[in-house]
Design a protein around this motif. Structure first.
Motif, PDB file in Angstrom:
ATOM      1  N   LYS A 196      27.709  30.119  40.075  1.00 35.60           N
ATOM      2  CA  LYS A 196      27.908  31.513  40.386  1.00 35.60           C
ATOM      3  C   LYS A 196      28.736  31.589  41.739  1.00 35.60           C
ATOM      4  O   LYS A 196      29.571  32.576  41.752  1.00 35.60           O
ATOM      5  CB  LYS A 196      26.632  32.047  40.754  1.00 35.60           C
ATOM      6  CG  LYS A 196      26.429  33.476  41.242  1.00 35.60           C
ATOM      7  CD  LYS A 196      24.930  34.039  41.381  1.00 35.60           C
ATOM      8  CE  LYS A 196      25.130  35.382  42.174  1.00 35.60           C
ATOM      9  NZ  LYS A 196      23.672  35.850  42.343  1.00 35.60           N
ATOM     10  N   GLN A 197      28.576  30.629  42.587  1.00 32.70           N
ATOM     11  CA  GLN A 197      29.485  30.583  43.645  1.00 32.70           C
ATOM     12  C   GLN A 197      31.009  30.448  43.374  1.00 32.70           C
ATOM     13  O   GLN A 197      31.794  31.107  44.082  1.00 32.70           O
ATOM     14  CB  GLN A 197      29.098  29.562  44.452  1.00 32.70           C
ATOM     15  CG  GLN A 197      29.901  29.345  45.927  1.00 32.70           C
ATOM     16  CD  GLN A 197      29.441  28.132  46.810  1.00 32.70           C
ATOM     17  OE1 GLN A 197      28.831  27.375  46.510  1.00 32.70           O
ATOM     18  NE2 GLN A 197      29.804  28.082  48.103  1.00 32.70           N
ATOM     19  N   LYS A 198      31.220  29.581  42.415  1.00 38.00           N
ATOM     20  CA  LYS A 198      32.661  29.507  42.083  1.00 38.00           C
ATOM     21  C   LYS A 198      33.344  30.695  41.187  1.00 38.00           C
ATOM     22  O   LYS A 198      34.260  31.115  41.743  1.00 38.00           O
ATOM     23  CB  LYS A 198      32.609  28.187  40.957  1.00 38.00           C
ATOM     24  CG  LYS A 198      32.608  26.990  41.839  1.00 38.00           C
ATOM     25  CD  LYS A 198      32.789  25.798  40.873  1.00 38.00           C
ATOM     26  CE  LYS A 198      32.671  24.510  41.799  1.00 38.00           C
ATOM     27  NZ  LYS A 198      33.026  23.354  40.975  1.00 38.00           N
ATOM     28  N   LYS A 199      32.387  31.382  40.550  1.00 36.56           N
ATOM     29  CA  LYS A 199      32.655  32.511  39.866  1.00 36.56           C
ATOM     30  C   LYS A 199      33.013  33.687  40.937  1.00 36.56           C
ATOM     31  O   LYS A 199      34.094  34.444  40.778  1.00 36.56           O
ATOM     32  CB  LYS A 199      31.880  33.193  38.951  1.00 36.56           C
ATOM     33  CG  LYS A 199      32.241  34.103  38.005  1.00 36.56           C
ATOM     34  CD  LYS A 199      30.992  34.452  37.322  1.00 36.56           C
ATOM     35  CE  LYS A 199      31.274  35.927  36.623  1.00 36.56           C
ATOM     36  NZ  LYS A 199      30.340  36.309  35.911  1.00 36.56           N
ATOM     37  N   GLU A 200      32.325  33.859  41.872  1.00 32.76           N
ATOM     38  CA  GLU A 200      32.498  34.792  42.969  1.00 32.76           C
ATOM     39  C   GLU A 200      33.682  34.567  44.040  1.00 32.76           C
ATOM     40  O   GLU A 200      34.466  35.250  44.049  1.00 32.76           O
ATOM     41  CB  GLU A 200      31.157  34.823  43.878  1.00 32.76           C
ATOM     42  CG  GLU A 200      30.158  35.398  43.257  1.00 32.76           C
ATOM     43  CD  GLU A 200      28.619  35.405  44.192  1.00 32.76           C
ATOM     44  OE1 GLU A 200      28.652  34.732  45.119  1.00 32.76           O
ATOM     45  OE2 GLU A 200      27.772  35.894  43.763  1.00 32.76           O
ATOM     46  N   ARG A 214      36.575  32.808  42.666  1.00 32.54           N
ATOM     47  CA  ARG A 214      37.466  33.288  41.832  1.00 32.54           C
ATOM     48  C   ARG A 214      37.881  34.786  41.758  1.00 32.54           C
ATOM     49  O   ARG A 214      39.167  35.278  41.798  1.00 32.54           O
ATOM     50  CB  ARG A 214      37.414  32.639  40.268  1.00 32.54           C
ATOM     51  CG  ARG A 214      37.638  30.990  40.428  1.00 32.54           C
ATOM     52  CD  ARG A 214      37.530  30.652  38.783  1.00 32.54           C
ATOM     53  NE  ARG A 214      36.457  31.067  38.107  1.00 32.54           N
ATOM     54  CZ  ARG A 214      35.260  30.325  37.978  1.00 32.54           C
ATOM     55  NH1 ARG A 214      35.294  29.093  38.392  1.00 32.54           N
ATOM     56  NH2 ARG A 214      34.320  30.726  37.230  1.00 32.54           N
ATOM     57  N   GLU A 215      36.688  35.463  41.694  1.00 34.53           N
ATOM     58  CA  GLU A 215      36.787  36.970  41.700  1.00 34.53           C
ATOM     59  C   GLU A 215      37.493  37.615  43.098  1.00 34.53           C
ATOM     60  O   GLU A 215      38.286  38.369  43.021  1.00 34.53           O
ATOM     61  CB  GLU A 215      35.489  37.389  41.375  1.00 34.53           C
ATOM     62  CG  GLU A 215      35.429  39.085  41.545  1.00 34.53           C
ATOM     63  CD  GLU A 215      35.910  39.452  40.053  1.00 34.53           C
ATOM     64  OE1 GLU A 215      36.432  40.872  40.248  1.00 34.53           O
ATOM     65  OE2 GLU A 215      36.461  38.845  39.293  1.00 34.53           O
ATOM     66  N   ARG A 216      36.852  36.682  44.034  1.00 31.85           N
ATOM     67  CA  ARG A 216      37.398  37.352  45.474  1.00 31.85           C
ATOM     68  C   ARG A 216      38.938  36.955  45.657  1.00 31.85           C
ATOM     69  O   ARG A 216      39.892  37.763  46.152  1.00 31.85           O
ATOM     70  CB  ARG A 216      36.786  36.575  46.505  1.00 31.85           C
ATOM     71  CG  ARG A 216      35.457  37.302  47.125  1.00 31.85           C
ATOM     72  CD  ARG A 216      34.814  36.706  48.217  1.00 31.85           C
ATOM     73  NE  ARG A 216      34.869  35.185  48.263  1.00 31.85           N
ATOM     74  CZ  ARG A 216      33.579  34.732  47.875  1.00 31.85           C
ATOM     75  NH1 ARG A 216      32.546  35.711  47.374  1.00 31.85           N
ATOM     76  NH2 ARG A 216      33.201  33.240  47.887  1.00 31.85           N
ATOM     77  N   GLU A 217      39.396  35.846  44.945  1.00 31.63           N
ATOM     78  CA  GLU A 217      40.712  35.390  44.950  1.00 31.63           C
ATOM     79  C   GLU A 217      41.650  36.203  44.094  1.00 31.63           C
ATOM     80  O   GLU A 217      42.649  36.790  44.486  1.00 31.63           O
ATOM     81  CB  GLU A 217      41.070  34.038  44.693  1.00 31.63           C
ATOM     82  CG  GLU A 217      40.372  33.209  45.687  1.00 31.63           C
ATOM     83  CD  GLU A 217      40.460  31.543  45.143  1.00 31.63           C
ATOM     84  OE1 GLU A 217      40.687  31.451  43.929  1.00 31.63           O
ATOM     85  OE2 GLU A 217      39.923  30.685  45.821  1.00 31.63           O
ATOM     86  N   ARG A 218      41.061  36.779  42.947  1.00 33.04           N
ATOM     87  CA  ARG A 218      41.912  37.784  42.045  1.00 33.04           C
ATOM     88  C   ARG A 218      41.996  38.997  42.818  1.00 33.04           C
ATOM     89  O   ARG A 218      43.058  39.848  42.801  1.00 33.04           O
ATOM     90  CB  ARG A 218      40.895  37.916  40.826  1.00 33.04           C
ATOM     91  CG  ARG A 218      41.679  38.822  40.133  1.00 33.04           C
ATOM     92  CD  ARG A 218      40.911  38.983  38.489  1.00 33.04           C
ATOM     93  NE  ARG A 218      39.678  39.630  38.579  1.00 33.04           N
ATOM     94  CZ  ARG A 218      39.527  40.988  38.910  1.00 33.04           C
ATOM     95  NH1 ARG A 218      40.700  41.552  39.168  1.00 33.04           N
ATOM     96  NH2 ARG A 218      38.526  41.776  39.108  1.00 33.04           N
ATOM     97  N   ILE A 219      41.046  39.512  43.454  1.00 34.83           N
ATOM     98  CA  ILE A 219      40.894  40.725  44.167  1.00 34.83           C
ATOM     99  C   ILE A 219      42.142  40.764  45.367  1.00 34.83           C
ATOM    100  O   ILE A 219      42.810  41.649  45.424  1.00 34.83           O
ATOM    101  CB  ILE A 219      39.566  41.134  44.729  1.00 34.83           C
ATOM    102  CG1 ILE A 219      38.828  41.530  43.606  1.00 34.83           C
ATOM    103  CG2 ILE A 219      39.772  42.589  45.533  1.00 34.83           C
ATOM    104  CD1 ILE A 219      37.194  41.882  43.626  1.00 34.83           C
ATOM    105  N   GLU A 220      42.109  39.589  46.049  1.00 38.94           N
ATOM    106  CA  GLU A 220      42.871  39.560  47.166  1.00 38.94           C
ATOM    107  C   GLU A 220      44.396  39.621  46.779  1.00 38.94           C
ATOM    108  O   GLU A 220      45.372  40.217  47.497  1.00 38.94           O
ATOM    109  CB  GLU A 220      42.964  38.134  48.082  1.00 38.94           C
ATOM    110  CG  GLU A 220      41.399  38.270  48.803  1.00 38.94           C
ATOM    111  CD  GLU A 220      41.014  36.798  49.611  1.00 38.94           C
ATOM    112  OE1 GLU A 220      42.071  36.086  49.263  1.00 38.94           O
ATOM    113  OE2 GLU A 220      40.161  36.934  50.175  1.00 38.94           O
ATOM    114  N   VAL A 221      44.732  39.191  45.469  1.00 37.47           N
ATOM    115  CA  VAL A 221      45.873  39.103  44.862  1.00 37.47           C
ATOM    116  C   VAL A 221      46.697  40.548  44.685  1.00 37.47           C
ATOM    117  O   VAL A 221      47.542  40.951  44.804  1.00 37.47           O
ATOM    118  CB  VAL A 221      46.107  37.994  43.666  1.00 37.47           C
ATOM    119  CG1 VAL A 221      47.553  38.158  43.064  1.00 37.47           C
ATOM    120  CG2 VAL A 221      46.004  36.627  44.330  1.00 37.47           C
TER     121      VAL A 221
END
Length: 107
Positions: free
Chosen positions: A92-96, A98-105
């Motif tokens: 769950k932590q890794k998924k979150e 990756r989601e944060r990194e995607r949003i930042e991009v």
């Protein structure tokens, strides 16, 4: 019958190529035969010998195994429910992340 410390000792001796078993036995003040019996699990150890072996071999997992056996530290690996909870929390932590990194991009 092998205990956890004996298993970790066997692995540590296999990984450590800098010292021979004779040198380890000499530095920990045990006989080579006793070291062999500790490795096979046919002889139990006292806390001082476990600590001495872990220090001479300088192996983290051996130190952890010796401490767990010595002080009763429970390992989450022994409980399937806790092991599953830890794994799912990590995923769950890794998924979150990756989601944060995607949003930042995107921003």
């Amino acid at each position: 019958m092998k205990n956890k410390f004996a298993e970790q000792l066997s692995l540590a001796l296999g990984r450590d190529k800098t010292l021979t078993q004779q040198q380890i036995a000499d530095r920990t003040h045990v006989s080579p035969g006793q070291l062999s019996r500790l490795k096979s699990g046919s002889r139990s150890t006292d806390p001082q010998i476990r600590k001495s072996l872990a220090n001479v071999i300088n192996d983290f997992w051996l130190s952890y195994s010796g401490a767990r056996e010595n002080f009763g530290v429970l390992s989450f690996q022994n409980d399937r429910q806790l092991q599953g909870d830890m794994f799912s929390a990590l995923m769950k932590q890794k998924k979150e992340q990756r989601e944060r990194e995607r949003i930042e991009v995107e921003f």
